[in-house]
Design an enzyme around this catalytic site. Structure first.
Site, PDB file in Angstrom:
ATOM      1  N   ASP A  34       0.947  -1.091   0.096  1.00 15.63           N
ATOM      2  CA  ASP A  34       0.038  -0.043   0.024  1.00 15.63           C
ATOM      3  C   ASP A  34       0.888   1.099  -0.061  1.00 15.63           C
ATOM      4  O   ASP A  34       2.088   1.318   0.281  1.00 15.63           O
ATOM      5  CB  ASP A  34      -0.721  -0.228   1.212  1.00 15.63           C
ATOM      6  N   SER A  35       0.407   2.385  -0.156  1.00  9.11           N
ATOM      7  CA  SER A  35       1.094   3.634  -0.001  1.00  9.11           C
ATOM      8  C   SER A  35       1.760   3.964   1.334  1.00  9.11           C
ATOM      9  O   SER A  35       2.350   4.804   1.827  1.00  9.11           O
ATOM     10  CB  SER A  35       0.287   4.801  -0.415  1.00  9.11           C
ATOM     11  N   CYS A  54      -4.462  -1.732  -2.108  1.00  6.19           N
ATOM     12  CA  CYS A  54      -4.445  -0.089  -2.090  1.00  6.19           C
ATOM     13  C   CYS A  54      -5.302   0.017  -3.061  1.00  6.19           C
ATOM     14  O   CYS A  54      -5.285  -0.439  -4.288  1.00  6.19           O
ATOM     15  CB  CYS A  54      -3.055   0.341  -2.256  1.00  6.19           C
ATOM     16  N   GLU A  58      -1.953   7.692   8.954  1.00  6.23           N
ATOM     17  CA  GLU A  58      -0.694   7.821   8.933  1.00  6.23           C
ATOM     18  C   GLU A  58      -0.069   8.541  10.327  1.00  6.23           C
ATOM     19  O   GLU A  58       0.928   7.869  10.692  1.00  6.23           O
ATOM     20  CB  GLU A  58      -0.126   8.581   7.718  1.00  6.23           C
ATOM     21  N   CYS A 115     -11.047   3.217   0.425  1.00  6.91           N
ATOM     22  CA  CYS A 115      -9.562   3.156   0.585  1.00  6.91           C
ATOM     23  C   CYS A 115      -9.129   2.393   1.748  1.00  6.91           C
ATOM     24  O   CYS A 115      -9.834   2.381   2.842  1.00  6.91           O
ATOM     25  CB  CYS A 115      -9.420   4.698   0.779  1.00  6.91           C
ATOM     26  N   HIS A 122      -7.034   2.842   3.985  1.00  7.94           N
ATOM     27  CA  HIS A 122      -6.788   3.514   5.213  1.00  7.94           C
ATOM     28  C   HIS A 122      -7.949   3.756   6.113  1.00  7.94           C
ATOM     29  O   HIS A 122      -7.761   3.959   7.245  1.00  7.94           O
ATOM     30  CB  HIS A 122      -6.116   4.994   5.025  1.00  7.94           C
TER      31      HIS A 122
HETATM   32  N1  DGL Z   1      -4.605   3.199   1.034  1.00  8.13           N
HETATM   33  C1  DGL Z   1      -5.022   3.671  -0.382  1.00  8.13           C
HETATM   34  C2  DGL Z   1      -6.145   3.370  -0.816  1.00  8.13           C
HETATM   35  O1  DGL Z   1      -6.575   2.331  -0.662  1.00  8.13           O
HETATM   36  C3  DGL Z   1      -4.207   4.968  -0.809  1.00  8.13           C
HETATM   37  C4  DGL Z   1      -4.270   6.040  -0.088  1.00  8.13           C
HETATM   38  C5  DGL Z   1      -3.352   7.159  -0.692  1.00  8.13           C
HETATM   39  O2  DGL Z   1      -2.287   6.942  -0.896  1.00  8.13           O
HETATM   40  O3  DGL Z   1      -3.809   8.245  -0.981  1.00  8.13           O
HETATM   41  O4  DGL Z   1      -6.512   3.965  -1.797  1.00  8.13           O
END
Ligand code: DGL
Length: 265
Positions: free
Chosen positions: A8-9, A71, A165, A197, A199
């Site tokens: 993931d990011s 992600c 984060e 997302c 996150h």
């Molecule tokens: N967790 C990520 C997603 O599912 C990326 C969030 C991001 O880096 O903007 O899209």
């Protein structure tokens, strides 16, 4: 024992890893947080493809038998390119794996529009995701199947990734930020909110508190875990016999990753 690469990011994909480990408790996982480049949400698809390629190559080099793109944004921007490059027999995968493999499969995220559309009673569903996911062709295609039956209200979870984060998962400021994106969805009459997302599940309690008990929150991670199990079966990847080891890697400082990991495991 299989080695499963997950990326993931940032720390968001840990919400997916949690589900993967429930269904595959004895495998080895390598989790890569590409936090030196986080967030991905507003970046150009070509940039995300380059990062997804670099991270996937690192995971293959470290022994991954299959890779989960945990992600939504990277799934939207890069899984087609990754599959194109690495999912048919090729020299690059042989090189990276020392001849152990010649191809690798990728399991991506699916924004759970279908279960939301099938379950809504108000006929309105909300989707919270990044701009990259909401404008990607994968999401637009999926949405096109349901727009005649339900109203879909989309919102970027503005500031959500940054909160997660930072490990700020509750409190006054967190609630104010979350409210900013959740309230417009509620005002439109949604009784179901899809977390598009990875996150966002870390903010699920706050979202749920704001939305109230009658609004269903859908996290697609359990569906991704089921899909991974099917891929492992289809490809006869050997599983079992291990201890469920997780290796954490990151492209930037690893404090957020270690902190979030300790919080959920
Ligand atoms: N967790 C990520 C997603 O599912 C990326 C969030 C991001 O880096 O903007 O899209």
């Amino acid at each position: 024992m299989a080695t499963i690469g997950v990326f993931d990011s940032g720390v968001g994909g840990l919400s997916v890893l949690r589900e993967l480990m429930k269904v595959l408790p004895k495998e080895r996982f390598i989790y890569f947080s590409d936090n030196a480049y986080c967030p991905y949400g507003n970046r150009e698809p070509s940039f995300i493809i380059d990062r997804a390629r670099a991270v996937s190559e690192s995971l293959l080099h470290d022994g991954a038998d299959v890779i989960v793109v945990a992600c939504n944004t990277a799934t939207a921007a890069a899984t087609a390119a990754l599959r194109n490059e690495y999912s048919s027999p090729c020299e690059r995968v042989k090189e990276l794996t020392g001849g152990r493999k010649d191809r690798v499969s990728f399991v991506g995220m699916e924004p759970a529009v279908k279960p939301a559309a099938l379950g809504t009673k108000s006929g309105v569903i909300g989707v919270l995701a990044t701009a990259g996911t909401l404008t990607g062709s994968k999401y637009l295609d999926m949405k096109s199947h349901y727009v005649d039956d339900v109203k879909i209200v989309e919102h970027v979870g503005k500031g959500f990734v940054e909160l997660v984060e930072k490990g700020e998962l509750d409190g006054e400021r967190c609630e104010r930020v979350v409210r900013g994106s959740v309230e417009p969805i509620l005002e439109a009459g949604a009784d179901t909110i899809v977390l598009g997302c990875t996150h966002y599940p870390f903010l699920a309690e706050v979202i749920s508190r704001i939305a109230g008990p009658d609004v269903k929150i859908i996290d697609p991670a359990p569906a991704v875990a089921r899909r991974l199990c099917n891929v492992i079966k289809e490809e006869s990847i050997l599983t079992g016999g291990g201890e469920g080891k997780v290796t954490l890697k990151s492209s930037g400082p690893d404090d957020a990753l270690k902190r979030t990991f300790a919080l959920i495991f």
